[in-house]
Scaffold this motif. Sequence first.
Motif, PDB file in Angstrom:
ATOM      1  N   PRO A   1       0.806  -1.225   0.000  1.00  0.00           N
ATOM      2  CA  PRO A   1       0.000   0.000   0.000  1.00  0.00           C
ATOM      3  C   PRO A   1       0.844   1.284   0.000  1.00  0.00           C
ATOM      4  O   PRO A   1       0.379   2.322  -0.431  1.00  0.00           O
ATOM      5  CB  PRO A   1      -0.832  -0.099   1.285  1.00  0.00           C
ATOM      6  CG  PRO A   1      -0.684  -1.483   1.777  1.00  0.00           C
ATOM      7  CD  PRO A   1       0.523  -2.075   1.136  1.00  0.00           C
ATOM      8  N   TRP A   2       2.084   1.193   0.472  1.00  0.00           N
ATOM      9  CA  TRP A   2       2.922   2.389   0.572  1.00  0.00           C
ATOM     10  C   TRP A   2       3.786   2.620  -0.669  1.00  0.00           C
ATOM     11  O   TRP A   2       4.495   3.603  -0.743  1.00  0.00           O
ATOM     12  CB  TRP A   2       3.797   2.340   1.830  1.00  0.00           C
ATOM     13  CG  TRP A   2       4.483   1.030   2.028  1.00  0.00           C
ATOM     14  CD1 TRP A   2       5.684   0.637   1.522  1.00  0.00           C
ATOM     15  CD2 TRP A   2       3.988  -0.072   2.778  1.00  0.00           C
ATOM     16  NE1 TRP A   2       5.981  -0.637   1.891  1.00  0.00           N
ATOM     17  CE2 TRP A   2       4.940  -1.115   2.677  1.00  0.00           C
ATOM     18  CE3 TRP A   2       2.834  -0.305   3.513  1.00  0.00           C
ATOM     19  CZ2 TRP A   2       4.771  -2.349   3.292  1.00  0.00           C
ATOM     20  CZ3 TRP A   2       2.681  -1.545   4.130  1.00  0.00           C
ATOM     21  CH2 TRP A   2       3.642  -2.531   4.015  1.00  0.00           C
TER      22      TRP A   2
ATOM     23  N   ALA B   1       5.658   0.665  -9.712  1.00  0.00           N
ATOM     24  CA  ALA B   1       6.859   1.510  -9.621  1.00  0.00           C
ATOM     25  C   ALA B   1       8.114   0.656  -9.519  1.00  0.00           C
ATOM     26  O   ALA B   1       8.080  -0.488  -9.055  1.00  0.00           O
ATOM     27  CB  ALA B   1       6.764   2.442  -8.413  1.00  0.00           C
ATOM     28  N   ALA B   2       9.218   1.242  -9.955  1.00  0.00           N
ATOM     29  CA  ALA B   2      10.539   0.620  -9.832  1.00  0.00           C
ATOM     30  C   ALA B   2      11.487   1.679  -9.295  1.00  0.00           C
ATOM     31  O   ALA B   2      11.313   2.872  -9.558  1.00  0.00           O
ATOM     32  CB  ALA B   2      11.017   0.112 -11.192  1.00  0.00           C
ATOM     33  N   TRP B   3      12.461   1.240  -8.518  1.00  0.00           N
ATOM     34  CA  TRP B   3      13.473   2.149  -7.991  1.00  0.00           C
ATOM     35  C   TRP B   3      14.839   1.738  -8.503  1.00  0.00           C
ATOM     36  O   TRP B   3      15.173   0.547  -8.548  1.00  0.00           O
ATOM     37  CB  TRP B   3      13.505   2.114  -6.469  1.00  0.00           C
ATOM     38  CG  TRP B   3      12.445   2.941  -5.802  1.00  0.00           C
ATOM     39  CD1 TRP B   3      11.388   3.590  -6.378  1.00  0.00           C
ATOM     40  CD2 TRP B   3      12.338   3.199  -4.400  1.00  0.00           C
ATOM     41  NE1 TRP B   3      10.640   4.217  -5.433  1.00  0.00           N
ATOM     42  CE2 TRP B   3      11.201   4.000  -4.208  1.00  0.00           C
ATOM     43  CE3 TRP B   3      13.088   2.816  -3.303  1.00  0.00           C
ATOM     44  CZ2 TRP B   3      10.803   4.434  -2.944  1.00  0.00           C
ATOM     45  CZ3 TRP B   3      12.690   3.249  -2.045  1.00  0.00           C
ATOM     46  CH2 TRP B   3      11.564   4.054  -1.879  1.00  0.00           C
ATOM     47  N   SER B   4      15.628   2.749  -8.845  1.00  0.00           N
ATOM     48  CA  SER B   4      17.019   2.502  -9.205  1.00  0.00           C
ATOM     49  C   SER B   4      17.819   2.259  -7.925  1.00  0.00           C
ATOM     50  O   SER B   4      17.378   2.605  -6.819  1.00  0.00           O
ATOM     51  CB  SER B   4      17.596   3.712  -9.942  1.00  0.00           C
ATOM     52  OG  SER B   4      17.699   4.820  -9.061  1.00  0.00           O
TER      53      SER B   4
END
Length: 168
Positions: A126-127, A132-135
């Motif tokens: 939920p957060w 989404a993806a993060w580098s």
Amino acid sequence: MTTNTRERADLLESLARHRYFLTHTVRGLTDEQARRRSSPPSELTPGGLIKHVSATEAQWADFVVRGPEAMAMTPESYQAHLDAFVLGEGETLADVLDGYAAVAARTDELVRTVDLDAEQPLPEAPWFEPGAAWSARRVFLHVIAETAQHAGHADFLREAIDGQKTMG
């Protein structure tokens, strides 16, 4: 010095600075003091905070290497997450600080060596924004922010124990 090398040096310096502020808050505390809760009542303790930051940094470093399965929540991992906030009776502050130093060394090596642009998809939670993806860069910046935030918490807890302040 290349931009990439400068960027890595900046990340390492920020991590080191905020880790110092966090661990400085517990310097000179006994294990009993490291378990003490503040007033007003809180579940947070100085030793528990160090243990939590260490576990969280280790998990994010694993995420950089292994992806979202490193963040998988099982009943066992959830219990470990809860336990990471508590300096248990059989644990010492020195042991927790040693463990944190080992986690920090591993993260620092990743900062020096991984492709900072490499991305991993975030797990469903939920957060996190869906899809989404993060580098690796974003993960390390997140670890810096988390460490800085918890260093402030630790400073408050330490001041409640014996009046010592990290900065001031």
